[in-house]
Write a protein that holds these residues in place. Structure first.
Motif, PDB file in Angstrom:
ATOM      1  N   LEU A 271       2.071  -3.305   0.047  1.00  0.00           N
ATOM      2  CA  LEU A 271       1.241  -2.810   1.138  1.00  0.00           C
ATOM      3  C   LEU A 271       0.515  -1.521   0.789  1.00  0.00           C
ATOM      4  CD1 LEU A 271       0.390  -3.042   4.155  1.00  0.00           C
ATOM      5  CD2 LEU A 271       2.458  -1.735   4.717  1.00  0.00           C
ATOM      6  N   SER A 272      -0.808  -1.566   0.920  1.00  0.00           N
ATOM      7  CA  SER A 272      -1.618  -0.357   0.846  1.00  0.00           C
ATOM      8  C   SER A 272      -2.074  -0.042   2.259  1.00  0.00           C
ATOM      9  CB  SER A 272      -2.820  -0.580  -0.083  1.00  0.00           C
ATOM     10  OG  SER A 272      -3.743  -1.475   0.514  1.00  0.00           O
ATOM     11  N   GLY A 273      -3.060   0.816   2.391  1.00  0.00           N
ATOM     12  CA  GLY A 273      -3.578   1.110   3.720  1.00  0.00           C
ATOM     13  C   GLY A 273      -4.858   0.366   4.022  1.00  0.00           C
ATOM     14  N   GLY A 274      -5.162  -0.646   3.185  1.00  0.00           N
ATOM     15  CA  GLY A 274      -6.406  -1.378   3.359  1.00  0.00           C
ATOM     16  C   GLY A 274      -6.261  -2.629   4.205  1.00  0.00           C
ATOM     17  N   GLU A 314      -0.595   7.057   5.243  1.00  0.00           N
ATOM     18  CA  GLU A 314      -0.775   7.284   6.679  1.00  0.00           C
ATOM     19  C   GLU A 314      -1.158   5.988   7.384  1.00  0.00           C
ATOM     20  OE1 GLU A 314      -3.302  10.137   9.789  1.00  0.00           O
ATOM     21  OE2 GLU A 314      -3.622  10.312   7.613  1.00  0.00           O
ATOM     22  N   ASN A 315      -2.102   5.259   6.778  1.00  0.00           N
ATOM     23  CA  ASN A 315      -2.525   4.011   7.407  1.00  0.00           C
ATOM     24  C   ASN A 315      -1.505   2.890   7.194  1.00  0.00           C
ATOM     25  OD1 ASN A 315      -4.671   3.190   9.098  1.00  0.00           O
ATOM     26  ND2 ASN A 315      -5.391   1.784   7.513  1.00  0.00           N
ATOM     27  N   SER A 316      -0.823   2.905   6.063  1.00  0.00           N
ATOM     28  CA  SER A 316       0.224   1.916   5.827  1.00  0.00           C
ATOM     29  C   SER A 316       1.293   1.996   6.907  1.00  0.00           C
ATOM     30  CB  SER A 316       0.871   2.129   4.451  1.00  0.00           C
ATOM     31  OG  SER A 316      -0.063   1.977   3.422  1.00  0.00           O
ATOM     32  N   TYR A 317       1.675   3.224   7.247  1.00  0.00           N
ATOM     33  CA  TYR A 317       2.719   3.407   8.255  1.00  0.00           C
ATOM     34  C   TYR A 317       2.227   3.015   9.654  1.00  0.00           C
ATOM     35  CZ  TYR A 317       6.288   5.410   5.274  1.00  0.00           C
ATOM     36  OH  TYR A 317       7.276   5.573   4.323  1.00  0.00           O
ATOM     37  N   ARG A 318       0.928   3.181   9.928  1.00  0.00           N
ATOM     38  CA  ARG A 318       0.394   2.720  11.218  1.00  0.00           C
ATOM     39  C   ARG A 318       0.656   1.220  11.388  1.00  0.00           C
ATOM     40  NH1 ARG A 318      -4.446   5.908   9.907  1.00  0.00           N
ATOM     41  NH2 ARG A 318      -4.487   7.780  11.221  1.00  0.00           N
ATOM     42  N   ASP A 578      -6.371   1.707  15.503  1.00  0.00           N
ATOM     43  CA  ASP A 578      -6.589   2.878  14.657  1.00  0.00           C
ATOM     44  C   ASP A 578      -6.379   2.538  13.187  1.00  0.00           C
ATOM     45  OD1 ASP A 578      -3.891   2.481  15.023  1.00  0.00           O
ATOM     46  OD2 ASP A 578      -3.396   4.609  15.288  1.00  0.00           O
ATOM     47  N   ALA A 579      -5.541   1.543  12.892  1.00  0.00           N
ATOM     48  CA  ALA A 579      -5.360   1.104  11.505  1.00  0.00           C
ATOM     49  C   ALA A 579      -6.596   0.369  11.015  1.00  0.00           C
ATOM     50  CB  ALA A 579      -4.124   0.214  11.387  1.00  0.00           C
ATOM     51  N   ILE A 580      -7.206  -0.447  11.881  1.00  0.00           N
ATOM     52  CA  ILE A 580      -8.426  -1.162  11.509  1.00  0.00           C
ATOM     53  C   ILE A 580      -9.542  -0.172  11.203  1.00  0.00           C
ATOM     54  CG2 ILE A 580     -10.238  -2.710  12.337  1.00  0.00           C
ATOM     55  CD1 ILE A 580      -8.136  -4.186  13.966  1.00  0.00           C
ATOM     56  N   SER A 581      -9.720   0.803  12.070  1.00  0.00           N
ATOM     57  CA  SER A 581     -10.814   1.767  11.891  1.00  0.00           C
ATOM     58  C   SER A 581     -10.572   2.701  10.708  1.00  0.00           C
ATOM     59  CB  SER A 581     -11.001   2.583  13.174  1.00  0.00           C
ATOM     60  OG  SER A 581      -9.821   3.307  13.485  1.00  0.00           O
ATOM     61  N   SER A 582      -9.309   2.944  10.359  1.00  0.00           N
ATOM     62  CA  SER A 582      -8.993   3.881   9.270  1.00  0.00           C
ATOM     63  C   SER A 582      -8.901   3.198   7.907  1.00  0.00           C
ATOM     64  CB  SER A 582      -7.665   4.583   9.554  1.00  0.00           C
ATOM     65  OG  SER A 582      -7.722   5.316  10.751  1.00  0.00           O
ATOM     66  N   ALA A 583      -8.812   1.867   7.893  1.00  0.00           N
ATOM     67  CA  ALA A 583      -8.676   1.145   6.623  1.00  0.00           C
ATOM     68  C   ALA A 583      -9.920   1.358   5.768  1.00  0.00           C
ATOM     69  CB  ALA A 583      -8.469  -0.344   6.890  1.00  0.00           C
TER      70      ALA A 583
END
Length: 658
Positions: A271-274, A314-318, A578-583
């Motif tokens: 898992l990345s934040g993408g 940060e995004n991975s944890y979201r 917020d994960a979608i917008s931050s990816a």
């Protein structure tokens, strides 16, 4: 990640059992649930079973039908099991509802039933990841095939009076009197950006079954190849509302995950934040919440402390926290490329090696320790719906003028171009490419290359290599005498295949989805997973998704103003907003570049000094060292030396000592 191997002797004489066992032993790690042998007149084969399922349907065992006249060895995961069971004119004989011991039929049993039902059409209707070998004693014919997306590997060699086949090349090399001759054209392809096309093997005399292909070999050793599935270039999907495209895509990615979650134990996600890996993790969690999956999920993520610009935690944890998925962090600084020699060893099959192999190995080791059955990756996600591809002409054709204008403005800023240059690059050129046949454009490009070559000769400039096709990607440190000897073609096979797509943006999407570099990376990851006793899975490499994306208007798939547009919209209500917008797309390349310049500098110099590549006449060592030194000193910002490093390590380990 099961495996198979075997020998077929057309005269019906007994197969040497010790030889088959030796072939199987080379990849014994693929058989944690047993190695099953089958012998009969002229036939000897082995199935190495690694079954990730909880119901035994993924077991790999020889399947025999028609009183022993037909035998199938298959490493398979079928996604259309229900459809296969409906083709029951012959399937009932193999797996009619329940097998003899009362268990559900295995995927291999269903596969054989389907192939016996209609051997011409059914191979093209099998959906999933698979490789199979089918021996028909009545016809004295061997059939070998792979899935359309190339998720399983299969190799073969035709010898006098017999055929050998196997999951990995090294198994064939273990056979009696196996010859080892290096295929130098494969070496040249590797140096051309590691874009070795399917079917090109690094050992002469050994062939690779291409994705979506079936190879038929008769008793005289004659080989016939046929394509059993490929995407239809004339297929179009047209919805009235863009939301319908996102809904359709969502249905496909959810079903792809559902098919791959037939796991006995917990599953892992790299898992990345993408968007790519985030889609996998959140869809798996969403299916669990709905009671459609009982698999416990664990994530394995890079943790960048020194290179904060690469860190996506940060995004991975979201994403993970939304579904209660624990994350195992892997410190990036402990996985620097080439620093640990043991973590960067090439496989005997080929020199393809990931520069971030240490991270992959650490993640798999942790997943295996957690008793994960399957490891999910989003390897093809970027190629399916991202990779900076855009379709401004398509937007204009759909009447989206203001959106096309904003797209052009952003593309101009991203690439530092004037608006006129952007119009030429993103509107005029693709429009012309959609009207003028690719072969005409290719011919014009070759003429331009020859004019450039004449200009360099006239001016006495020798720092420019002018070659058409893959040869043009190879660095100047590779000797012309070597390239003249191996004679690479003037066009990559994937470009030739993409010419069937008339629209330029769709043509580029096809090239991305079926890029040889990506296919080699998938097989590399599959081998690494197998070594750790974990099944490799990439839901983005589902042929139904590829077919859908190629049939869509490309301006709905991806835009510079909204990267991976279709995936982001499809994941609404599954992935946190917020994960979608931050990816975002980030590259770990600073870790690699810093390692080359500092921690691994001496090792790189040792590899490119008095090298095997130099001894074999592949490279000019002085030019290579000069280029690398320019990179280390910061004179050039980027230098693609990995193809040389991986090739040199492979040659040193498997060739230079022999």
């Amino acid at each position: 990640m099961s495996g198979l191997c075997g020998i077929i002797k057309f005269d019906g004489s007994p197969v040497d059992r010790a030889e088959v066992e030796r072939m199987a032993a080379r990849v014994a790690h693929r058989g944690p649930h047993g190695i099953h042998y089958h012998y009969q007149a002229g036939v000897g084969l082995a199935c190495l079973s690694m079954d990730p399922t909880g119901d035994g349907t993924g077991a790999c065992r020889p399947v025999v039908a028609r009183r022993g006249r037909v035998v199938l060895a298959a490493d398979a995961r079928l996604d259309n099991r229900d459809e296969c069971q409906q083709w029951d004119s012959q399937a009932a004989v193999i797996a009619g509802g329940k097998s003899r011991d009362g268990a559900l039929p295995t995927d291999a049993e269903l596969m054989l039933g389907a192939l016996l039902d209609d051997g011409e059409r059914r191979p093209g209707h099998l959906i999933g990841d698979y490789a199979y070998a089918l021996w028909d004693a009545g016809r004295l014919e061997l059939r070998l095939s792979r899935d359309a997306m190339g998720m399983r590997s299969l190799y073969y060699r035709v010898e006098h009076g017999r055929v050998l086949f196997a999951t990995e090349v090294k198994q064939i090399l273990a056979a009696n009197n196996a010859s080892r001759r290096l295929n130098e054209q494969a070496v040249a392809w590797h140096l051309a950006g590691m874009q070795t096309p399917p079917g090109c093997v690094f050992y002469e005399g050994i062939e690779e079954v291409k994705p979506g292909e079936e190879v038929l070999i008769d008793m005289l050793g004659h080989v016939r190849q046929r394509t059993v599935w490929q995407p239809d270039p004339d297929k179009r999907i047209r919805y009235r509302d863009e939301r319908e495209y996102a809904e359709h895509f969502r249905e496909l990615i959810v079903d792809a995950m559902r098919c791959r979650l037939r796991a006995r134990n917990r599953v892992g996600v790299s898992l990345s934040g993408g968007i790519d890996s985030g889609t996998i993790a959140t869809v798996a969690g969403w299916l669990g919440e709905r009671g459609e999956s009982a698999s416990e999920i664990r994530a394995y993520s890079w943790a960048f402390n020194e290179f904060s610009e690469c860190d996506e935690r940060e995004n991975s944890y979201r994403m993970a926290e939304r579904y209660g998925i624990p994350i195992h962090e892997i410190p990036a600084e402990e996985t620097r490329p080439l620093v640990d020699d043991a973590a960067h060893e090439p496989d005997e099959d080929d020199p393809f090696m990931m520069m971030y192999q240490a991270f992959v190995s650490r993640g798999l080791s942790a997943a295996a320790a957690d008793r994960a059955t399957v490891m999910f990756y989003g390897d093809r996600g970027d190629m399916i719906c991202g990779n900076f591809l855009n379709d401004v002409p398509g937007m204009l054709g759909a009447g989206l003028v203001s959106q096309a204008y904003r797209e052009l403005l952003l593309l101009s800023r991203i690439h530092g171009q004037s608006r006129i240059s952007s119009v030429s690059r993103y509107v005029l050129r693709p429009t012309i490419a959609s009207v003028v046949p690719p072969r005409v454009i290719s011919k014009c490009r070759r003429k331009v290359l020859w004019l450039r070559l004449l200009a360099t000769r006239k001016d006495g400039i020798h720092a420019l290599r002018v070659r058409a096709g893959p040869g043009g990607r190879i660095g100047l440190y590779v000797r012309n005498s070597f390239l003249d000897r191996v004679k690479l073609p003037s066009q990559d096979p994937v470009y030739a295949a993409a010419a069937a797509w008339k629209q330029a943006a769709t043509r580029q999407r096809y090239i991305c989805i079926f890029a040889p570099f990506l296919t080699r990376g998938l097989i590399y990851n599959e081998r690494e997973c197998a070594k750790h006793g974990v099944e490799y899975s990439d839901p983005w490499s589902d042929r139904r998704i590829a077919e859908f994306i190629l049939a869509c208007p490309q301006h709905y798939v991806n835009r510079a103003t909204e990267p991976k547009r279709i995936a982001r919209r499809a994941m609404q209500e599954i992935m946190p907003d917020d994960a979608i917008s931050s990816a975002r797309k980030t590259s770990p390349s600073p870790l690699y570049e810093e390692a080359l310049r500092n921690q691994a500098y001496e090792k790189v110099m040792q590899l490119i000094t008095n090298s095997c590549c130099k001894e074999r006449g592949y490279i000019d060592e002085f030019l290579l060292q000069e280029k690398f030194d320019d990179f280390v000193r910061g004179k050039i910002s980027y230098f693609d030396i990995w193809s040389i490093i991986s090739l040199e390590k492979w040659l040193k380990k498997y060739w230079c000592q022999s």
